[in-house]
Design a protein around this motif. Structure first.
Motif, short mmCIF file in Angstrom:
data_model
loop_
_atom_site.label_atom_id
_atom_site.label_comp_id
_atom_site.label_asym_id
_atom_site.label_seq_id
_atom_site.Cartn_x
_atom_site.Cartn_y
_atom_site.Cartn_z
N THR A 38 1.02 -1.11 -0.01
CA THR A 38 0.06 -0.03 -0.22
C THR A 38 0.96 1.19 -0.07
O THR A 38 2.14 1.23 0.32
CB THR A 38 -0.85 0.07 1.57
N GLU A 40 0.86 3.60 2.14
CA GLU A 40 1.29 3.90 3.40
C GLU A 40 2.10 2.93 3.90
O GLU A 40 3.20 3.35 4.54
CB GLU A 40 0.00 3.36 4.58
N ARG A 41 2.53 1.87 3.46
CA ARG A 41 3.46 0.92 3.82
C ARG A 41 4.64 1.21 3.09
O ARG A 41 5.78 1.29 3.59
CB ARG A 41 3.07 -0.52 3.21
N LYS A 43 5.48 4.24 2.18
CA LYS A 43 6.07 5.40 3.05
C LYS A 43 6.46 5.17 4.14
O LYS A 43 7.72 5.78 4.44
CB LYS A 43 4.52 6.42 3.08
N ASP A 44 6.07 4.38 4.91
CA ASP A 44 6.42 3.86 6.19
C ASP A 44 8.01 3.45 6.09
O ASP A 44 8.90 3.62 6.54
CB ASP A 44 5.66 2.95 6.97
N HIS A 45 8.12 2.43 4.94
CA HIS A 45 9.37 1.59 4.63
C HIS A 45 10.55 2.71 4.37
O HIS A 45 11.59 2.56 4.62
CB HIS A 45 9.06 0.65 3.58
N ARG A 47 10.61 5.92 5.16
CA ARG A 47 10.14 7.25 5.85
C ARG A 47 11.54 7.96 5.97
O ARG A 47 11.56 9.16 6.37
CB ARG A 47 9.57 6.92 7.25
N GLU A 48 12.72 7.46 6.00
CA GLU A 48 13.84 8.25 6.03
C GLU A 48 14.26 9.01 4.93
O GLU A 48 14.93 10.22 4.94
CB GLU A 48 15.15 7.17 6.25
N ARG A 51 9.47 12.71 2.20
CA ARG A 51 8.93 13.28 3.12
C ARG A 51 7.64 13.78 2.66
O ARG A 51 6.81 14.51 3.33
CB ARG A 51 9.82 14.65 3.15
N ASP A 53 3.99 13.06 -0.12
CA ASP A 53 2.97 11.79 -0.45
C ASP A 53 3.54 10.72 -1.06
O ASP A 53 4.33 11.10 -2.02
CB ASP A 53 1.62 12.61 -1.04
N LEU A 97 11.62 -4.86 1.23
CA LEU A 97 10.60 -4.63 2.24
C LEU A 97 10.10 -6.10 2.26
O LEU A 97 10.02 -6.81 1.32
CB LEU A 97 9.27 -3.76 1.69
#
Length: 104
Positions: A38, A40-41, A43-45, A47-48, A51, A53, A97
């Motif tokens: 997804t 969201e997944r 972006k989380d993976h 995240r570093e 920044r 969308d 991931l």
């Protein structure tokens, strides 16, 4: 299992926006990857690095997903101090991931 076991990736950039495509090795795994990869997944993976969308486009006829990552290149290729300003290593990071193994 790692995403790289089910898919490969390509990248492209424009300014501070990065496109990352995820193409299933076998179209049979597309629904599984679609369910677990997804925005969201992603972006989380990442995240570093990411920044802004994350937008996902689905390409079921070719068994692929395309992610548009905004604010992902440190201001853009000509402004970033990153060694890989074009974001090619981000595709490798995404392929690292963890996903659950497909049932079939």
């Amino acid at each position: 299992m790692k995403l790289r076991e089910l898919a490969h990736s390509r990248t492209g950039d424009k300014g501070d926006t990065l496109n990352v495509s995820v193409i299933c090795h076998n179209a049979h795994h597309y629904a599984h990857v679609l369910a677990h990869l997804t925005p969201e997944r992603v972006k989380d993976h990442l995240r570093e690095v990411v920044r802004g969308d994350v937008i996902r486009y689905e390409l079921p006829l070719i068994g692929a997903l395309n992610f548009v990552l905004r604010q992902a290149l440190g201001g853009g290729v000509t402004r970033s101090l990153a060694l890989d300003a074009h974001g090619k290593s981000i595709s490798s990071a995404l392929l690292d991931l963890d996903l659950p193994a497909p049932l079939n």
